[in-house]
Design an enzyme around this catalytic site. Structure first.
Site, PDB file in Angstrom:
ATOM      1  N   ARG A 110       9.887 -52.951  14.466  1.00 27.89           N
ATOM      2  CA  ARG A 110       9.908 -51.980  13.346  1.00 27.89           C
ATOM      3  C   ARG A 110       8.756 -52.166  12.362  1.00 27.89           C
ATOM      4  NH1 ARG A 110      15.553 -53.335  13.379  1.00 27.89           N
ATOM      5  NH2 ARG A 110      16.641 -51.859  14.740  1.00 27.89           N
TER       6      ARG A 110
ATOM      7  N   LYS B 106      -3.479 -42.885  10.394  1.00 28.84           N
ATOM      8  CA  LYS B 106      -2.915 -42.019  11.440  1.00 28.84           C
ATOM      9  C   LYS B 106      -2.982 -42.788  12.757  1.00 28.84           C
ATOM     10  CE  LYS B 106      -3.652 -37.279   9.894  1.00 28.84           C
ATOM     11  NZ  LYS B 106      -4.362 -36.016  10.167  1.00 28.84           N
TER      12      LYS B 106
ATOM     13  N   GLU C 259     -18.107 -36.525  13.289  1.00 25.76           N
ATOM     14  CA  GLU C 259     -17.131 -36.795  12.213  1.00 25.76           C
ATOM     15  C   GLU C 259     -17.846 -37.117  10.899  1.00 25.76           C
ATOM     16  OE1 GLU C 259     -14.019 -36.130  12.584  1.00 25.76           O
ATOM     17  OE2 GLU C 259     -13.176 -36.885  14.464  1.00 25.76           O
TER      18      GLU C 259
ATOM     19  N   LYS D 164     -13.224 -40.043   2.729  1.00 26.51           N
ATOM     20  CA  LYS D 164     -11.902 -40.128   3.371  1.00 26.51           C
ATOM     21  C   LYS D 164     -10.909 -40.835   2.441  1.00 26.51           C
ATOM     22  CE  LYS D 164      -9.264 -40.573   7.467  1.00 26.51           C
ATOM     23  NZ  LYS D 164      -9.165 -40.617   8.900  1.00 26.51           N
TER      24      LYS D 164
ATOM     25  N   GLU E 288      -0.496 -35.957   4.773  1.00 29.45           N
ATOM     26  CA  GLU E 288      -0.959 -34.603   5.088  1.00 29.45           C
ATOM     27  C   GLU E 288       0.075 -33.532   4.744  1.00 29.45           C
ATOM     28  OE1 GLU E 288      -3.529 -34.277   8.567  1.00 29.45           O
ATOM     29  OE2 GLU E 288      -2.832 -32.231   8.834  1.00 29.45           O
TER      30      GLU E 288
ATOM     31  N   ARG F 180      -5.065 -33.297   2.932  1.00 26.90           N
ATOM     32  CA  ARG F 180      -5.612 -34.091   4.042  1.00 26.90           C
ATOM     33  C   ARG F 180      -5.990 -33.236   5.259  1.00 26.90           C
ATOM     34  NH1 ARG F 180      -3.867 -40.099   6.240  1.00 26.90           N
ATOM     35  NH2 ARG F 180      -5.322 -40.084   7.989  1.00 26.90           N
TER      36      ARG F 180
ATOM     37  N   ASN G 282      -9.431 -32.158   9.152  1.00 25.72           N
ATOM     38  CA  ASN G 282      -9.337 -31.615  10.511  1.00 25.72           C
ATOM     39  C   ASN G 282     -10.281 -30.445  10.740  1.00 25.72           C
ATOM     40  OD1 ASN G 282      -7.557 -33.028  12.247  1.00 25.72           O
ATOM     41  ND2 ASN G 282      -5.912 -32.511  10.827  1.00 25.72           N
TER      42      ASN G 282
ATOM     43  N   HIS H 286     -11.279 -29.496  14.226  1.00 24.37           N
ATOM     44  CA  HIS H 286     -10.398 -30.183  15.173  1.00 24.37           C
ATOM     45  C   HIS H 286      -9.445 -29.241  15.912  1.00 24.37           C
ATOM     46  CE1 HIS H 286     -11.982 -33.609  13.073  1.00 24.37           C
ATOM     47  NE2 HIS H 286     -11.240 -34.475  13.715  1.00 24.37           N
TER      48      HIS H 286
ATOM     49  N   HIS I 187      -9.506 -29.937  19.623  1.00 27.18           N
ATOM     50  CA  HIS I 187      -8.356 -30.469  20.362  1.00 27.18           C
ATOM     51  C   HIS I 187      -8.011 -29.565  21.549  1.00 27.18           C
ATOM     52  CE1 HIS I 187      -6.649 -33.076  16.817  1.00 27.18           C
ATOM     53  NE2 HIS I 187      -7.693 -33.615  17.400  1.00 27.18           N
TER      54      HIS I 187
ATOM     55  N   HIS J  48     -13.990 -36.711  22.125  1.00 24.05           N
ATOM     56  CA  HIS J  48     -13.363 -36.153  20.923  1.00 24.05           C
ATOM     57  C   HIS J  48     -14.427 -35.606  19.957  1.00 24.05           C
ATOM     58  CE1 HIS J  48     -10.545 -35.714  17.619  1.00 24.05           C
ATOM     59  NE2 HIS J  48     -11.347 -36.430  16.862  1.00 24.05           N
TER      60      HIS J  48
HETATM   61  P1  NAD Z   1     -13.206 -44.399  22.305  1.00 22.13           P
HETATM   62  O1  NAD Z   1     -12.262 -45.268  21.603  1.00 22.13           O
HETATM   63  O2  NAD Z   1     -12.813 -43.888  23.642  1.00 22.13           O
HETATM   64  O3  NAD Z   1     -14.590 -45.160  22.437  1.00 22.13           O
HETATM   65  C1  NAD Z   1     -15.669 -44.519  23.055  1.00 22.13           C
HETATM   66  C2  NAD Z   1     -16.250 -45.329  24.230  1.00 22.13           C
HETATM   67  O4  NAD Z   1     -17.148 -46.306  23.720  1.00 22.13           O
HETATM   68  C3  NAD Z   1     -15.239 -46.085  25.057  1.00 22.13           C
HETATM   69  O5  NAD Z   1     -15.605 -46.050  26.414  1.00 22.13           O
HETATM   70  C4  NAD Z   1     -15.344 -47.497  24.499  1.00 22.13           C
HETATM   71  O6  NAD Z   1     -14.935 -48.472  25.409  1.00 22.13           O
HETATM   72  C5  NAD Z   1     -16.807 -47.608  24.220  1.00 22.13           C
HETATM   73  N1  NAD Z   1     -17.184 -48.535  23.152  1.00 22.13           N
HETATM   74  C6  NAD Z   1     -16.514 -48.724  21.994  1.00 22.13           C
HETATM   75  N2  NAD Z   1     -17.224 -49.526  21.198  1.00 22.13           N
HETATM   76  C7  NAD Z   1     -18.344 -49.879  21.853  1.00 22.13           C
HETATM   77  C8  NAD Z   1     -19.460 -50.691  21.527  1.00 22.13           C
HETATM   78  N3  NAD Z   1     -19.597 -51.256  20.328  1.00 22.13           N
HETATM   79  N4  NAD Z   1     -20.412 -50.856  22.463  1.00 22.13           N
HETATM   80  C9  NAD Z   1     -20.317 -50.225  23.664  1.00 22.13           C
HETATM   81  N5  NAD Z   1     -19.297 -49.429  24.013  1.00 22.13           N
HETATM   82  C10 NAD Z   1     -18.317 -49.255  23.106  1.00 22.13           C
HETATM   83  O7  NAD Z   1     -13.571 -43.115  21.428  1.00 22.13           O
HETATM   84  P2  NAD Z   1     -13.853 -42.905  19.875  1.00 22.13           P
HETATM   85  O8  NAD Z   1     -14.826 -41.802  19.809  1.00 22.13           O
HETATM   86  O9  NAD Z   1     -14.141 -44.169  19.166  1.00 22.13           O
HETATM   87  O10 NAD Z   1     -12.433 -42.408  19.316  1.00 22.13           O
HETATM   88  C11 NAD Z   1     -11.877 -41.199  19.718  1.00 22.13           C
HETATM   89  C12 NAD Z   1     -10.388 -41.247  19.483  1.00 22.13           C
HETATM   90  O11 NAD Z   1     -10.157 -41.390  18.081  1.00 22.13           O
HETATM   91  C13 NAD Z   1      -9.655 -39.999  19.921  1.00 22.13           C
HETATM   92  O12 NAD Z   1      -8.518 -40.364  20.655  1.00 22.13           O
HETATM   93  C14 NAD Z   1      -9.258 -39.342  18.612  1.00 22.13           C
HETATM   94  O13 NAD Z   1      -8.078 -38.591  18.716  1.00 22.13           O
HETATM   95  C15 NAD Z   1      -9.102 -40.510  17.713  1.00 22.13           C
HETATM   96  N6  NAD Z   1      -9.251 -40.197  16.281  1.00 22.13           N
HETATM   97  C16 NAD Z   1      -8.284 -40.611  15.437  1.00 22.13           C
HETATM   98  C17 NAD Z   1      -8.403 -40.380  14.070  1.00 22.13           C
HETATM   99  C18 NAD Z   1      -7.376 -40.923  13.128  1.00 22.13           C
HETATM  100  O14 NAD Z   1      -7.416 -40.568  11.941  1.00 22.13           O
HETATM  101  N7  NAD Z   1      -6.483 -41.780  13.571  1.00 22.13           N
HETATM  102  C19 NAD Z   1      -9.534 -39.702  13.581  1.00 22.13           C
HETATM  103  C20 NAD Z   1     -10.506 -39.295  14.478  1.00 22.13           C
HETATM  104  C21 NAD Z   1     -10.361 -39.542  15.837  1.00 22.13           C
HETATM  105  N1  GLY Z   2      -9.001 -37.576  11.082  1.00 24.50           N
HETATM  106  C1  GLY Z   2      -8.118 -36.775  10.308  1.00 24.50           C
HETATM  107  C2  GLY Z   2      -7.280 -37.549   9.361  1.00 24.50           C
HETATM  108  O1  GLY Z   2      -7.356 -38.753   9.281  1.00 24.50           O
HETATM  109  O2  GLY Z   2      -6.497 -36.972   8.667  1.00 24.50           O
END
Ligand code: NAD
Ligand code: GLY
Length: 373
Positions: free
Chosen positions: A130, A152, A194, A236, A246, A250, A254, A257, A261, A274
């Site tokens: 939890r 998030k 982003e 942010k 949100e 917030r 997006n 997005h 998405h 993404h």
């Molecule tokens: P990812 O986590 O898939 O990383 C991208 C690629 O780069 C992967 O293959 C990873 O292994 C590689 N990698 C990571 N760091 C590296 C480094 N330093 N050197 C070499 N390779 C490296 O993708 P991302 O773009 O980081 O994240 C996308 C995800 O984030 C999506 O799922 C999206 O929905 C999510 N997201 C969440 C929020 C939130 O607020 N929680 C906001 C934006 C995006």
């Molecule tokens: N990436 C959108 C949020 O954090 O709200």
């Protein structure tokens, strides 16, 4: 003369202000392997580093060594890499590691990776016993400017992106610029989407700075990266501090997005990154804003130019050979911002200001048809 501030301050700090859930984001060089970075975390016997098979070989040993100054036991679980693995079976691997190693409710989780690892580790931390503390150690630009901040957490469902998750804040976010040096160019560009986002929704001065500093960012100059990450996190923090869950403001984070998405789930997770969906999605959302009379064409062109200069797609993919716009609409209705089946779009309400609104299907169809390749 520098188009961006010289990198003279080794560490910057941005605070997320959420009463008892407040935490710092530290930004700088040499943070990952420095035990001092982690000195204020809750005391516990065990730390579990969650990473993936691509990032763990690069950085897990360095993090583990630094954590050994604070934790008697530092464990590692390396998940399969990629958006296609942001799912239940992969999440289960984190719980397997926690339970097989007898981890108690004080165990601290460390998310070492991009947004995929960060979102999944956060969700695991929110639900294991939890709730256990967790730390974000983002390794992509996208994660350092966005996903590691704000709490998030989620996994995908085949029918919709990030549909299953929780709001759960980390204790600390560590943005080590050095880690970006190994990031592939395509991933750097995805992260820039982003970063760009923060301009039209909140700060056109920052947008103008990005226009002049883009080459330095693409060359991974530390001073430029530090400024981009810091300003993104400040914006942010300002948004999340007012609307953690949100209920209103917030949603502006997006921007792009809703369309993005739809591209990600419509093409199959992992086909477009993404950030690529967000980059192209911002261009479509800007066109929609223009059709709704909120910005002029000059603004749409300015945004499109910057997105294109990042190496990001600006033409939207075809998701159906039949009724393509209809397929977009169908996918977008599943968006979390939808209310009673009505899609809500983030639009630009004059440069530097965003709003959330519905739009007639006919106008959305027109815009999608115009933007599709
Ligand atoms: P990812 O986590 O898939 O990383 C991208 C690629 O780069 C992967 O293959 C990873 O292994 C590689 N990698 C990571 N760091 C590296 C480094 N330093 N050197 C070499 N390779 C490296 O993708 P991302 O773009 O980081 O994240 C996308 C995800 O984030 C999506 O799922 C999206 O929905 C999510 N997201 C969440 C929020 C939130 O607020 N929680 C906001 C934006 C995006
Ligand atoms: N990436 C959108 C949020 O954090 O709200």
């Amino acid at each position: 003369m520098h188009a961006h501030p010289p990198f003279s301050h080794p560490t910057a700090q941005v605070q997320i202000d959420l009463a008892e859930r407040s935490y710092p984001i530290v930004i700088g060089s040499g943070l990952l392997g420095n035990a001092q970075t982690y000195k204020d975390l809750p005391r516990a016997a065990t730390a579990l580093v969650v990473s993936n098979t691509a990032v763990a070989p690069l950085y897990a040993a360095k993090l583990t060594q630094a954590l050994q100054a604070h934790f008697a036991r530092v464990l590692l679980v390396a998940l399969p890499d990629g958006e296609a693995h942001k799912d239940w079976p992969t999440l289960q691997l984190i719980f397997d590691a926690l339970l097989e190693n007898g981890c108690d409710r004080k165990t601290v989780l460390f998310a070492l990776g991009g947004g995929v690892v960060g979102d999944m580790t956060g969700f695991a931390a929110a639900s294991y016993m939890r709730g256990v503390p967790f730390v974000q150690v983002p390794t992509t630009l996208l994660a350092q400017v966005d996903s590691s901040v704000g709490g998030k957490t989620a996994i995908n469902h085949p029918l919709g992106k990030n549909m299953i998750g929780a709001f759960y804040q980390p204790q600390l976010v560590v943005c080590d610029l050095d880690l970006l040096q190994t990031l592939p160019a395509r991933e750097l560009s995805a992260g820039l989407a982003e970063v760009i986002k923060y301009g039209p929704i909140a700060d056109m001065e920052f947008f103008a700075w990005l226009e002049t500093s883009l080459d330095a960012l693409l060359a991974k100059e530390p001073g430029a990266l530090a400024h981009a990450i810091r300003r993104s996190c400040e914006i942010k923090a300002w948004v999340v501090g007012q609307d953690e869950r949100e209920s209103g403001l917030r949603a502006i984070l997006n921007f792009g997005h809703t369309f993005g998405h739809a591209m990600e789930s419509g093409l199959g997770y992992g086909e477009w990154l993404h950030g690529e969906g967000v980059g192209c999605g911002m261009v479509i959302a800007a066109h929609l804003s223009q059709r709704l009379g909120r910005v002029d064409l000059a603004f749409v062109e300015r945004l499109t130019t910057l997105v294109r200069r990042c190496g990001l797609p600006v033409r939207a993919p075809i998701l159906s050979v039949g009724d393509n716009a209809g397929r977009y609409l169908e996918l977008m209705r599943i968006d979390k911002k939808s209310e009673a089946g009505e899609i809500r779009f983030v639009v630009i309400d004059g440069p530097g200001k965003a709003a959330v609104c519905a739009a007639p299907d006919a106008v959305v169809r027109e815009v999608i048809d115009f933007c599709c390749a």
